[in-house]
Design an enzyme around this catalytic site. Structure first.
Site, PDB file in Angstrom:
ATOM      1  N   CYS A 112      26.344  -5.986  43.583  1.00 55.84           N
ATOM      2  CA  CYS A 112      25.850  -6.217  42.191  1.00 55.84           C
ATOM      3  C   CYS A 112      25.476  -4.925  41.255  1.00 55.84           C
ATOM      4  O   CYS A 112      25.351  -5.107  39.994  1.00 55.84           O
ATOM      5  CB  CYS A 112      24.363  -7.004  42.406  1.00 55.84           C
ATOM      6  SG  CYS A 112      24.453  -8.355  43.386  1.00 55.84           S
ATOM      7  N   HIS A 251      20.165  -5.838  36.372  1.00 59.38           N
ATOM      8  CA  HIS A 251      20.723  -6.939  37.137  1.00 59.38           C
ATOM      9  C   HIS A 251      19.717  -8.125  37.096  1.00 59.38           C
ATOM     10  O   HIS A 251      18.731  -7.800  37.557  1.00 59.38           O
ATOM     11  CB  HIS A 251      21.151  -6.322  38.502  1.00 59.38           C
ATOM     12  CG  HIS A 251      21.528  -7.283  39.414  1.00 59.38           C
ATOM     13  ND1 HIS A 251      22.667  -8.234  39.055  1.00 59.38           N
ATOM     14  CD2 HIS A 251      21.147  -7.670  40.603  1.00 59.38           C
ATOM     15  CE1 HIS A 251      22.878  -8.978  40.131  1.00 59.38           C
ATOM     16  NE2 HIS A 251      21.904  -9.001  41.145  1.00 59.38           N
ATOM     17  N   ASN A 281      21.873 -15.387  39.703  1.00 59.20           N
ATOM     18  CA  ASN A 281      22.650 -14.088  40.011  1.00 59.20           C
ATOM     19  C   ASN A 281      23.930 -14.135  39.963  1.00 59.20           C
ATOM     20  O   ASN A 281      24.515 -14.691  41.019  1.00 59.20           O
ATOM     21  CB  ASN A 281      21.954 -13.631  41.477  1.00 59.20           C
ATOM     22  CG  ASN A 281      22.481 -12.324  42.053  1.00 59.20           C
ATOM     23  OD1 ASN A 281      23.290 -11.613  41.222  1.00 59.20           O
ATOM     24  ND2 ASN A 281      21.895 -11.889  43.151  1.00 59.20           N
TER      25      ASN A 281
END
Ligand code: UT7
Length: 326
Positions: A112, A251, A281
């Protein structure tokens, strides 16, 4: 020379998977997902979507905004943990799609945090004078490595791509960046195979080793601490405090993680960009997707100080301060 962002773009698969759809797949509720994560829906790739095709569409939009032609590109980096193939890199496939024949192309694997890692690499090449124009793309098709029988993780992830065009310029866009890893905690979030340790086999499939494994609660706690630390280090390196931030673009993993960091940094809600309710996500794609939306909707304005902040498998984390010049 310094790095200036001159274009943004994003791309998504057409199909939407809502929390109500997930209620029919595992023992969960829309209410649990919404209150624990903030996610309402996510995009899900169809069989003819690939990481490289989403990445290419996002890249074309960033190129169009900047007015740069593919032949002018010196470098293409794709941050991804869901490449089309183990090799060649997804970046080489994007290069071929774009006909960017003068670019060096390679992938970065930092989960990520991958987009911030990739952007830091391009920034260093630009400062060294070796690169003048580059594309940095975060692109993922995570729904193909999600265990749809695991209610702890299947609801979190979505597919998509985001891209930025970077050009060498005398006035700085990227001000400072900080990246750091902690390999000692790799087992908290990983995909066991296929790879050297667990090669493709019937055993791999039978034991569901081809799917994401995550200890969500542990990752959650570490993410909040590491992202706060990365944000503060980046800000202080540039001589800034949290009061100077115009827009915080973290994020997009979990709304509660974002709220906890925003609170620790003392940021009001209107300075924190959140769009995970619609995309979930998307790992390395989440920050460039958010940047493109913020740019196109006017949530970021010319002259704003933008702070990017990420955390992910590895474990990895990274933050970057940018003076927005678009
Ligand atoms: O991208 C970077 C990497 N990833 C992340 O940053 C993800 C970080 N972690 C998270 O976002 C959160 O930890 C989750 C959303 C994954 C889980 O939220 P949580 O508040 O940490 O829940 P938990 O794992 O502590 O579970 C709480 C309860 C448990 O029940 P008991 O033991 O308290 O009775 C779980 O069994 O919630 C239960 N549970 C669920 N209930 C309904 C877990 N998943 C579900 C579900 N629906 N889908």
């Amino acid at each position: 020379m310094r790095s200036r962002l001159t274009g943004t773009g994003s791309a998504f698969p057409f199909n939407v998977l809502t929390n109500q759809d997930i209620e029919k797949m595992v023992d969960t509720t829309d209410e649990w997902i919404t209150t624990r994560t903030g996610i309402k829906e996510r995009r899900i790739a169809s069989s003819d979507d690939f990481t490289s095709t989403l990445a290419t569409t996002a890249a074309l939009k960033a190129l169009e905004m900047s007015g740069v032609s593919p032949a002018e590109l010196d470098m293409i980096i794709v941050a991804t943990v869901t490449p089309d193939f183990p090799f060649p890199s997804t970046a080489c496939l994007v290069q071929n799609n774009l006909k960017a024949e003068n670019a060096a192309a390679f992938d970065v694997s930092a989960a990520c945090s991958g987009f911030i890692y990739a952007l830091s690499i391009v920034d260093s090449f630009i400062r060294s004078g070796k690169v003048k124009k580059a594309l940095v793309i975060g692109a993922e098709i995570l729904t193909r490595i999600v265990d749809w029988t695991d209610r702890n993780s299947c609801l979190l992830f979505g597919d998509g791509a985001g891209a930025v065009l970077i050009e060498a310029d005398s006035s700085p866009g990227i001000l400072d960046s900080f990246i750091k890893s902690d390999g000692s905690c790799w087992e908290l979030l990983y995909q066991p195979g296929p790879g050297n340790r667990n090669p493709a086999s019937h055993k791999l499939i039978d034991e569901r080793l081809n799917f994401i494994r995550m200890q969500g609660n542990e990752v959650f706690k570490l993410a909040v601490r590491a992202m706060e630390d990365a944000a503060l280090k980046t800000l202080s390196a540039g001589g800034f405090t949290t009061d100077d931030i115009d827009l915080f673009v973290p994020h997009q993993a979990n709304r509660r993680i974002i709220e906890a960091i925003g609170k620790r940094l003392g940021l009001p809600d209107e300075k924190v960009f959140v769009n995970l309710d619609r995309y979930g996500n998307t790992s390395s794609a989440s920050i460039p997707i958010a940047l493109d939306e913020a740019n196109r909707t006017g949530a970021i304005k010319t002259g704003d100080l933008v702070l990017l902040d990420a955390f992910g498998g590895g474990l990895t984390c990274g933050a970057m301060s940018i003076r927005w010049q678009l």
